[in-house]
Design a protein around this motif. Structure first.
Motif, PDB file in Angstrom:
ATOM      1  N   GLY A  72     -22.152  17.856  26.958  1.00  0.00           N
ATOM      2  CA  GLY A  72     -22.835  16.967  26.026  1.00  0.00           C
ATOM      3  C   GLY A  72     -23.083  15.568  26.527  1.00  0.00           C
ATOM      4  N   ILE A  73     -22.570  15.230  27.725  1.00  0.00           N
ATOM      5  CA  ILE A  73     -22.794  13.915  28.342  1.00  0.00           C
ATOM      6  C   ILE A  73     -23.721  14.109  29.535  1.00  0.00           C
ATOM      7  N   PHE A  74     -24.673  13.202  29.724  1.00  0.00           N
ATOM      8  CA  PHE A  74     -25.606  13.362  30.832  1.00  0.00           C
ATOM      9  C   PHE A  74     -25.863  12.044  31.555  1.00  0.00           C
ATOM     10  N   ILE A  75     -26.254  12.180  32.811  1.00  0.00           N
ATOM     11  CA  ILE A  75     -26.737  11.059  33.616  1.00  0.00           C
ATOM     12  C   ILE A  75     -28.215  11.288  33.882  1.00  0.00           C
ATOM     13  N   GLN A  76     -29.027  10.262  33.650  1.00  0.00           N
ATOM     14  CA  GLN A  76     -30.479  10.394  33.795  1.00  0.00           C
ATOM     15  C   GLN A  76     -31.039   9.292  34.694  1.00  0.00           C
ATOM     16  N   PRO A  77     -31.188   9.573  35.988  1.00  0.00           N
ATOM     17  CA  PRO A  77     -31.885   8.629  36.867  1.00  0.00           C
ATOM     18  C   PRO A  77     -33.395   8.831  36.774  1.00  0.00           C
ATOM     19  N   GLU A  78     -34.148   7.747  36.935  1.00  0.00           N
ATOM     20  CA  GLU A  78     -35.607   7.808  36.850  1.00  0.00           C
ATOM     21  C   GLU A  78     -36.230   6.933  37.937  1.00  0.00           C
TER      22      GLU A  78
END
Length: 200
Positions: A72-78
């Motif tokens: 349920g936890i995420f890392i989102q690089p862009e």
């Protein structure tokens, strides 16, 4: 035996990360402005000072994202190309930059999530569109700001609303030939970002 167990855990973690990774495209509109305009003198040598806040205008952004989720936890690089527009009384100011936010998020209720994190910015160029206006490059090409917001995931589509701010000023110097005055401009962004993303 311990080495075999460690290898097994590593491969299990890699498999889990691969199963919960997504990549895609995103883009949208941003609405905001850069910082304060300050006149700092005139051609006669007399010191004058006046201040002006820029008017918010609409810009756009487009780029790529990745998301790695676990429990349920995420890392989102862009990696995004962003154009930010601002209106001042005598000219329009355009800032083009590459944004690289790295956000930590959590799914809170069904498809809803919240996220926040640092945003690394590389200034490509800045332009002033107005009669007799000349502007120099910004003081720092690379700066760090922050983004925070919320989103909703609907299958492969996702919608996102964020606020972006900056931690410190990033000054550009300019000359208004019409008014015979020098000025400084704080190029740091303050904007709302509305995005739509599609996972490939």
């Amino acid at each position: 035996m311990k080495k075999l167990m460690l290898i097994a855990f590593v491969f299990a973690g890699m498999s889990l990360s691969a199963q919960n990774a997504s990549f895609g495209l995103k883009g949208g509109l941003n609405f905001g402005a850069t910082g304060e305009y300050e006149s700092v003198g005139d051609a006669t040598g007399d010191f004058t000072s006046s201040f002006e806040d820029g008017e918010n205008k609409t810009g756009f952004h487009a780029g790529l994202f990745a998301q790695f989720e676990l429990l349920g936890i995420f890392i989102q690089p862009e990696l995004m190309y962003t154009q930010l527009n601002t209106e001042y009384s005598t000219f329009d100011y355009t800032l083009n930059k590459i944004d690289a936010p790295v956000l930590l998020g959590v799914n809170i209720l069904g498809p809803l999530n919240i996220k926040a994190g640092p945003s690394f910015q590389y200034i490509l160029d800045n332009k002033a569109d107005g009669a007799g206006i000349e502007i120099e490059e910004v003081e720092n090409d690379i700066t760090v700001g922050y983004q925070l917001g919320a989103g909703i995931n609907l299958g492969r589509l996702a919608f996102d609303l964020r606020y972006e701010g900056a931690f410190s000023e990033n000054t550009a110097f300019g000359l208004n030939e019409t008014a015979a005055e020098e000025f400084t401009l704080d190029s740091r962004p303050s904007q709302w970002i509305l995005s739509v993303a599609y996972a490939l």
